[in-house]
Design a protein around this motif. Structure first.
Motif, PDB file in Angstrom:
ATOM      1  N   ARG A   8      69.173   3.653   5.645  1.00  0.00           N
ATOM      2  CA  ARG A   8      69.708   4.692   6.600  1.00  0.00           C
ATOM      3  C   ARG A   8      69.901   5.550   5.835  1.00  0.00           C
ATOM      4  NH1 ARG A   8      74.088   2.007   9.098  1.00  0.00           N
ATOM      5  NH2 ARG A   8      72.421   1.478  10.620  1.00  0.00           N
ATOM      6  N   ALA A  10      72.549   9.173   4.632  1.00  0.00           N
ATOM      7  CA  ALA A  10      72.905   9.422   4.772  1.00  0.00           C
ATOM      8  C   ALA A  10      73.237  11.079   4.581  1.00  0.00           C
ATOM      9  CB  ALA A  10      75.144   8.890   4.299  1.00  0.00           C
ATOM     10  N   ASP A  49      65.575   5.671   7.426  1.00  0.00           N
ATOM     11  CA  ASP A  49      66.137   5.884   8.435  1.00  0.00           C
ATOM     12  C   ASP A  49      66.703   7.176   8.929  1.00  0.00           C
ATOM     13  OD1 ASP A  49      67.312   5.787  11.429  1.00  0.00           O
ATOM     14  OD2 ASP A  49      68.550   4.157  11.318  1.00  0.00           O
ATOM     15  N   SER A  51      67.612   8.861  12.063  1.00  0.00           N
ATOM     16  CA  SER A  51      68.616   9.174  12.698  1.00  0.00           C
ATOM     17  C   SER A  51      69.570   9.493  12.677  1.00  0.00           C
ATOM     18  CB  SER A  51      68.268   7.842  13.795  1.00  0.00           C
ATOM     19  OG  SER A  51      68.718   6.358  13.723  1.00  0.00           O
ATOM     20  N   ARG A  52      70.333   9.028  11.927  1.00  0.00           N
ATOM     21  CA  ARG A  52      71.460   9.448  12.044  1.00  0.00           C
ATOM     22  C   ARG A  52      71.905  10.991  11.422  1.00  0.00           C
ATOM     23  NH1 ARG A  52      74.861   4.204  13.789  1.00  0.00           N
ATOM     24  NH2 ARG A  52      73.507   2.808  14.523  1.00  0.00           N
ATOM     25  N   PRO A  54      73.037  14.961  10.968  1.00  0.00           N
ATOM     26  CA  PRO A  54      73.176  15.948  12.004  1.00  0.00           C
ATOM     27  C   PRO A  54      72.009  16.677  12.281  1.00  0.00           C
ATOM     28  CG  PRO A  54      73.938  16.236   9.494  1.00  0.00           C
ATOM     29  CD  PRO A  54      73.386  15.235   9.844  1.00  0.00           C
ATOM     30  N   ASP A  56      70.524  16.977  15.297  1.00  0.00           N
ATOM     31  CA  ASP A  56      69.896  16.616  16.923  1.00  0.00           C
ATOM     32  C   ASP A  56      70.964  17.338  17.777  1.00  0.00           C
ATOM     33  OD1 ASP A  56      73.021  15.611  16.613  1.00  0.00           O
ATOM     34  OD2 ASP A  56      72.955  13.770  17.821  1.00  0.00           O
ATOM     35  N   THR A 107      62.545  11.723  18.920  1.00  0.00           N
ATOM     36  CA  THR A 107      62.282  12.823  18.984  1.00  0.00           C
ATOM     37  C   THR A 107      61.259  13.492  18.722  1.00  0.00           C
ATOM     38  OG1 THR A 107      62.118  12.140  16.868  1.00  0.00           O
ATOM     39  CG2 THR A 107      64.673  11.406  17.210  1.00  0.00           C
TER      40      THR A 107
ATOM     41  N   ASP B  68      74.634   2.877  24.376  1.00  0.00           N
ATOM     42  CA  ASP B  68      75.507   3.254  24.562  1.00  0.00           C
ATOM     43  C   ASP B  68      75.391   4.335  26.280  1.00  0.00           C
ATOM     44  OD1 ASP B  68      76.613   3.129  23.033  1.00  0.00           O
ATOM     45  OD2 ASP B  68      75.706   4.876  21.300  1.00  0.00           O
ATOM     46  N   MET B  81      69.416  -0.436  12.855  1.00  0.00           N
ATOM     47  CA  MET B  81      69.666   0.596  13.222  1.00  0.00           C
ATOM     48  C   MET B  81      70.699   1.415  14.870  1.00  0.00           C
ATOM     49  SD  MET B  81      65.378   2.549  13.866  1.00  0.00           S
ATOM     50  CE  MET B  81      65.449   4.083  13.730  1.00  0.00           C
ATOM     51  N   GLN B  82      70.175   0.369  15.046  1.00  0.00           N
ATOM     52  CA  GLN B  82      71.669   0.301  16.512  1.00  0.00           C
ATOM     53  C   GLN B  82      73.159  -0.382  15.810  1.00  0.00           C
ATOM     54  OE1 GLN B  82      70.415   2.064  18.671  1.00  0.00           O
ATOM     55  NE2 GLN B  82      67.849   1.578  18.559  1.00  0.00           N
ATOM     56  N   ARG B  85      76.738   0.329  17.591  1.00  0.00           N
ATOM     57  CA  ARG B  85      76.664   0.785  19.399  1.00  0.00           C
ATOM     58  C   ARG B  85      76.888  -0.155  20.168  1.00  0.00           C
ATOM     59  NH1 ARG B  85      71.544   4.066  17.650  1.00  0.00           N
ATOM     60  NH2 ARG B  85      72.614   5.975  16.332  1.00  0.00           N
TER      61      ARG B  85
END
Lengths: 329, 175
Positions: A8, A10, A49, A51-52, A54, A56, A107, B68, B81-82, B85
């Motif tokens: 993931r 960061a 990943d 997806s987190r 910033p 969005d 997305t 969520d 990935m979750q 949550r």
């Protein structure tokens, strides 16, 4: 799915560094990637990943446009009040695609990166120059009802599946990209490629590059625009033909026009020649039919998709007529 | 990334990763392979078999859960990935023995036959109500188009969702 490593990211820099390694793929919504990995079409050995990160948000830009974060979800984009009021064609296009569950996951950046739904691309038992370069094209001489009528090559007749991208093409959006060599912007028309003899490349992105945002110019054609999608089912199906049509009309005369098609080519098919031909003309069915003729002047059918040429002609005229009428059904 | 990452490197050995999710209100920590879908994590590792595997490709909606509070296809995301949550499955809709109003309505409106798609239909309908975009029966049909029912119980499903929407409009608040 085949095993893979998962990391993931960061920070954007970490994502770019990791994404530059061969065999690595970015994942955000994952809706198309995991589908293709389960089908064994894509076999990344590392997933990064993103997806987190910033990225969005949806933000107003100083020039009066709108910046759509690459990681803003399709549903959040379509229902954003600014998108609905200033870019209704875009909202309609997004809501014409996929299902509510998928729009909650997918997305904006991922939508640009989704792969064709050509059945030969998905079926690893058949040849496909896009999946396995040099193996041939199963669709040419095969079953090709859903395939391209414009811009195809002897290597590939697949079509780009997106609805959102057709509206972005018509709006002349700009794609913001960050990669190992820093940031750059790509005009939407130059983001996706025609197949030529390298159909394995859908886009002009370089390895390690990540979409960070999509910029919409101030002109959203809110008063006179529409997105028309023609498909086999009433809902939850890919377009056979779709049309993003936008007009700026002054007293019945077209000042500026935008016209882009989906479901007909390897990329969202915007025709600036047809747009130029519409400018200065009265907003009438005869004018619209002439524009359709220009868009389709070089259309070429395969064994099973000749119907798309007539369908596209009628869809263009209908979409432009609806746009001129200011109809938003 | 290149358009077609097809590596020739050997597959990495399975390395379980720790994933913590709040599932139906309870915090659960799993040690699972990173390629475990959220759907498989729920069914195989948490014994929550209410969520169904239909197509496993995001086409049928049988695996719909709320993450969520938003409905998604559990087959097209990884459990890892979750991380952190909150996941609600069909098992988490009822409050003890008190069924969720949608569950009551599905029974009252005969909104199922074999029942295989029903957990996904219920979670999807819960997501639809939370989104608040549906006004007409046509809206309900369009916004439930990601859930396939091969028994063809669609008229009952639309009626059930409509009845809960009507009651909420009358009561003025969410049950």
């Amino acid at each position: 799915m085949r095993p893979f490593r998962y990391a993931r990211a960061a920070h954007l820099d970490d994502a770019i560094a990791a994404g530059s390694e061969s065999g690595t793929a970015f994942v955000a919504g994952g809706t198309n990637l995991f589908d293709l990995m389960k089908a064994d079409v894509l076999r990344p050995d590392t997933l990064v990943d993103v997806s987190r990160l910033p990225l969005d948000t949806i933000d107003d830009t100083p020039d009066g446009g709108l910046r759509l974060g690459a990681l803003a979800r399709n549903a959040d984009t379509a229902y954003d009040p600014r998108v609905q009021s200033r870019y209704p064609m875009l909202a309609r296009a997004i809501l014409a695609g996929a299902s509510p569950q998928l729009r909650n996951m997918a997305t904006n950046g991922g939508n640009l990166m989704q792969r064709t739904r050509c059945y030969y691309f998905y079926d690893t038992a058949t040849p496909c120059n896009k999946r396995a370069p040099g193996s041939g094209c199963g669709a040419i001489g095969g079953v090709n009802r859903i395939h391209a009528i414009l811009g195809a090559s002897p290597s590939c007749i697949a079509v780009h599946p997106s609805d959102l991208c057709v509206a972005l093409a018509a709006l002349a959006a700009t794609v913001r990209v960050t990669g190992p060599d820093g940031e750059r912007t790509v005009p939407f028309a130059a983001f996706h490629r025609l197949p030529g003899d390298t159909p394995e490349r859908d886009t002009t992105l370089e390895p390690g590059e990540l979409i960070t945002a999509i910029d919409l110019p101030p002109q959203g054609f809110a008063a006179h625009s529409t997105y028309l999608k023609v498909r086999d089912r009433a809902s939850y199906a890919f377009a056979l033909v779709s049309v993003a049509a936008a007009l700026d009309i002054d007293g019945g005369t077209i000042r500026e026009a935008r016209l882009a098609l989906g479901g007909v080519a390897h990329k969202p098919w915007r025709d600036s020649g047809a747009e130029a031909a519409l400018a200065g003309k009265p907003a009438t069915p005869a004018t619209f039919a002439e524009a359709a003729g220009i868009v389709l002047r070089d259309a070429r059918a395969h064994d099973h998709n000749a119907f798309k040429i007539g369908l596209a002609r009628r869809a263009i005229v209908r979409a432009l007529t609806e746009a001129a009428g200011g109809k938003h059904p | 990334m290149p358009d077609s990452p097809r590596s020739t490197r050997p597959a990495p050995p399975p390395e379980p990763v720790a994933v913590t999710l709040t599932v139906n209100g309870a915090e659960r920590t799993l040690k699972i392979a990173p390629w475990t879908s959220l759907l498989d994590a729920l069914r195989l590792h948490l014994d929550l078999t209410g969520t169904k595997k239909g197509c496993d490709h995001g086409q049928c909606g049988a695996c719909t859960v709320l993450v969520d509070g938003r409905r998604i296809n559990a087959c097209l995301t990884l459990a890892v990935m979750q991380e952190g949550r909150s996941v609600t499955t069909v098992e988490g809709l009822a409050r003890g023995d008190a069924l969720h109003p949608l569950q009551e309505a599905f029974i009252a409106c005969d909104a199922l036959q074999c029942g295989y798609c029903t957990p996904g239909q219920l979670c999807s309908a819960a997501g639809l109500l939370a989104e608040g975009k549906a006004r007409s029966d046509d809206d309900i049909r369009e916004l439930m188009s990601g859930n396939i029912c091969r028994c063809g119980a669609y008229p009952g499903i639309v009626a059930a969702i409509r009845s809960v929407m009507n009651r909420r409009a009358t009561d003025g608040d969410a049950p």
